[in-house]
Design an enzyme around this catalytic site. Sequence first.
Site, PDB file in Angstrom:
ATOM      1  N   GLY A  11       3.830  -1.090   7.694  1.00 53.30           N
ATOM      2  CA  GLY A  11       4.407  -2.095   6.787  1.00 53.30           C
ATOM      3  C   GLY A  11       5.625  -2.750   7.412  1.00 53.30           C
ATOM      4  N   ARG A  21      14.978  -8.020  18.960  1.00 53.75           N
ATOM      5  CA  ARG A  21      15.972  -8.783  19.734  1.00 53.75           C
ATOM      6  C   ARG A  21      16.868  -7.835  20.548  1.00 53.75           C
ATOM      7  NH1 ARG A  21      21.312  -9.774  18.590  1.00 53.75           N
ATOM      8  NH2 ARG A  21      22.217 -11.694  19.439  1.00 53.75           N
ATOM      9  N   ARG A  72      -2.016  -2.329  10.385  1.00 54.37           N
ATOM     10  CA  ARG A  72      -2.339  -0.904  10.311  1.00 54.37           C
ATOM     11  C   ARG A  72      -3.627  -0.757  11.131  1.00 54.37           C
ATOM     12  NH1 ARG A  72       1.375   0.869   6.299  1.00 54.37           N
ATOM     13  NH2 ARG A  72       1.652  -0.592   4.602  1.00 54.37           N
ATOM     14  N   ASP A 103       6.224   6.763   9.788  1.00 56.20           N
ATOM     15  CA  ASP A 103       5.759   8.024  10.383  1.00 56.20           C
ATOM     16  C   ASP A 103       4.393   7.899  11.070  1.00 56.20           C
ATOM     17  OD1 ASP A 103       4.590   7.745   7.940  1.00 56.20           O
ATOM     18  OD2 ASP A 103       5.210   9.696   7.150  1.00 56.20           O
ATOM     19  N   THR A 125      11.092   0.922   8.025  1.00 52.49           N
ATOM     20  CA  THR A 125      10.330   0.929   6.762  1.00 52.49           C
ATOM     21  C   THR A 125      11.318   0.799   5.618  1.00 52.49           C
ATOM     22  OG1 THR A 125       9.123   2.324   5.198  1.00 52.49           O
ATOM     23  CG2 THR A 125      10.248   3.482   6.957  1.00 52.49           C
ATOM     24  N   ASP A 127      11.002   2.171   2.884  1.00 56.19           N
ATOM     25  CA  ASP A 127      10.915   3.360   2.027  1.00 56.19           C
ATOM     26  C   ASP A 127      12.032   4.387   2.259  1.00 56.19           C
ATOM     27  OD1 ASP A 127       8.534   2.273   1.074  1.00 56.19           O
ATOM     28  OD2 ASP A 127       7.293   3.373   2.505  1.00 56.19           O
ATOM     29  N   ASP A 129      11.877   6.886   4.151  1.00 63.83           N
ATOM     30  CA  ASP A 129      11.202   8.178   3.984  1.00 63.83           C
ATOM     31  C   ASP A 129      10.993   8.919   5.305  1.00 63.83           C
ATOM     32  OD1 ASP A 129       9.323   6.448   5.039  1.00 63.83           O
ATOM     33  OD2 ASP A 129       7.704   7.049   3.712  1.00 63.83           O
ATOM     34  N   ARG A 162      15.324  -5.133 -25.652  1.00 58.14           N
ATOM     35  CA  ARG A 162      14.103  -4.460 -25.214  1.00 58.14           C
ATOM     36  C   ARG A 162      14.400  -3.331 -24.245  1.00 58.14           C
ATOM     37  NH1 ARG A 162      10.799  -9.946 -23.856  1.00 58.14           N
ATOM     38  NH2 ARG A 162       9.702 -10.143 -25.835  1.00 58.14           N
ATOM     39  N   ARG A 171       6.590   4.543  -1.581  1.00 54.39           N
ATOM     40  CA  ARG A 171       5.513   5.541  -1.378  1.00 54.39           C
ATOM     41  C   ARG A 171       5.889   6.796  -2.173  1.00 54.39           C
ATOM     42  NH1 ARG A 171       3.169   6.314   4.497  1.00 54.39           N
ATOM     43  NH2 ARG A 171       5.319   6.791   5.003  1.00 54.39           N
TER      44      ARG A 171
HETATM   45  O1  F6P Z   1       5.635   1.659   3.526  1.00 54.82           O
HETATM   46  C1  F6P Z   1       6.056   0.442   3.002  1.00 54.82           C
HETATM   47  C2  F6P Z   1       5.275   0.081   1.756  1.00 54.82           C
HETATM   48  O2  F6P Z   1       5.767  -1.143   1.276  1.00 54.82           O
HETATM   49  C3  F6P Z   1       5.292   1.130   0.644  1.00 54.82           C
HETATM   50  O3  F6P Z   1       6.482   1.086  -0.100  1.00 54.82           O
HETATM   51  C4  F6P Z   1       4.072   0.745  -0.130  1.00 54.82           C
HETATM   52  O4  F6P Z   1       3.540   1.856  -0.824  1.00 54.82           O
HETATM   53  C5  F6P Z   1       3.120   0.282   0.947  1.00 54.82           C
HETATM   54  O5  F6P Z   1       3.915  -0.065   2.073  1.00 54.82           O
HETATM   55  C6  F6P Z   1       2.272  -0.902   0.567  1.00 54.82           C
HETATM   56  O6  F6P Z   1       1.367  -1.120   1.581  1.00 54.82           O
HETATM   57  P1  F6P Z   1       0.538  -2.465   1.787  1.00 54.82           P
HETATM   58  O7  F6P Z   1       1.498  -3.514   2.278  1.00 54.82           O
HETATM   59  O8  F6P Z   1      -0.477  -2.098   2.785  1.00 54.82           O
HETATM   60  O9  F6P Z   1      -0.010  -2.837   0.440  1.00 54.82           O
END
Ligand code: F6P
Length: 318
Positions: A11, A21, A72, A103, A125, A127, A129, A162, A171
């Site tokens: 991603g 750069r 990917r 990862d 990323t 995330d 993570d 609301r 993720r």
């Molecule tokens: O790892 C980055 C991320 O944006 C996650 O937060 C999310 O679950 C996933 O990629 C979404 O993947 P895609 O862009 O393949 O829909």
Amino acid sequence: VKCIGILTSGGDAPGMNAAIRAVTRTCLNKGIKVYGVRLGYKGLHDGDFIEFDSHSTRNIINIGGTFLKSARFPEFKDPEVRKEAIEQMKKVGMEALVVIGGDGSYNGALKLTEMGINCIGIPGTIDNDIPDTDFTIGFDTALNTIVDALDKLRDTSSSHQRCTILEVMGRRCGDLAVHAGLACGAEMIVTSESGFDEAEIIETLKRSKASDKKHALVVITEHITDVHALAKRIEEATGFETRANVLGHMQRGGSPTARDRVLATRLGIKAVELLEEGKGGLCVSDVKGEIIGLPIEEVLSHKRKVNQGIYEDVLKLR
Ligand code: F6P
């Protein structure tokens, strides 16, 4: 090392361009030839390379996404596919590689190192993570995008009294949700680290409705529950009119924040320095503000440490 390649994989994340750069400029300043590899490991396999010069990475430090494109490419798990990629690298004299990604991308970098090509991973990323680094490139920008969205949702949530739910990315990692929730004063923050306790959410929202505030924000990490169904159940149980929003890929775009640009730049420089020292199979990490190299194998074997302190602070304000 005389010639290095650089790719972005998995991603995309704001700040990847700043890292490309930094790698490019560091290489050129050291007299190392540098190739951009388009479309991640797929481009490595297909020999989709562009030789970079000092003009190649101009005017990209402030641009989101990755100008090398990302993909990917699960086929890269196949050793035959990796061998073919190495053949492509050999054709142009590419001896080593910098891989920016998560990862999954680190795994590819480790496997290539085991096959004789020194690789360094850079954590890219939104995330946050990846184990053993305090921050990943893109996290801060995505966080600020979420904060902007939550501030806007607060306006309308308050006008209509609301409850508003916002599902954010990450993720399995709750860092985006917990930081954004704290930054925006959310009533509830739900992540896989905090656990999902629907009765507790309903109790908290009932209390909020009974107070003189009369609106509420709930931030939740993706993949925990169907937020639209949750909104219906909250409405039934609390009488709180509730709306759910899924922020989606907007979180992945935008001009990187200063923090992400600085982090990306420092990680990029360090990656080249490690390759110059003849090292491979490492990733670069930000540990308490210091940029260090760590073995990818070790990092991937660790579980990411949960920042308990931030979760304790969330509870102190509930
Ligand atoms: O790892 C980055 C991320 O944006 C996650 O937060 C999310 O679950 C996933 O990629 C979404 O993947 P895609 O862009 O393949 O829909």
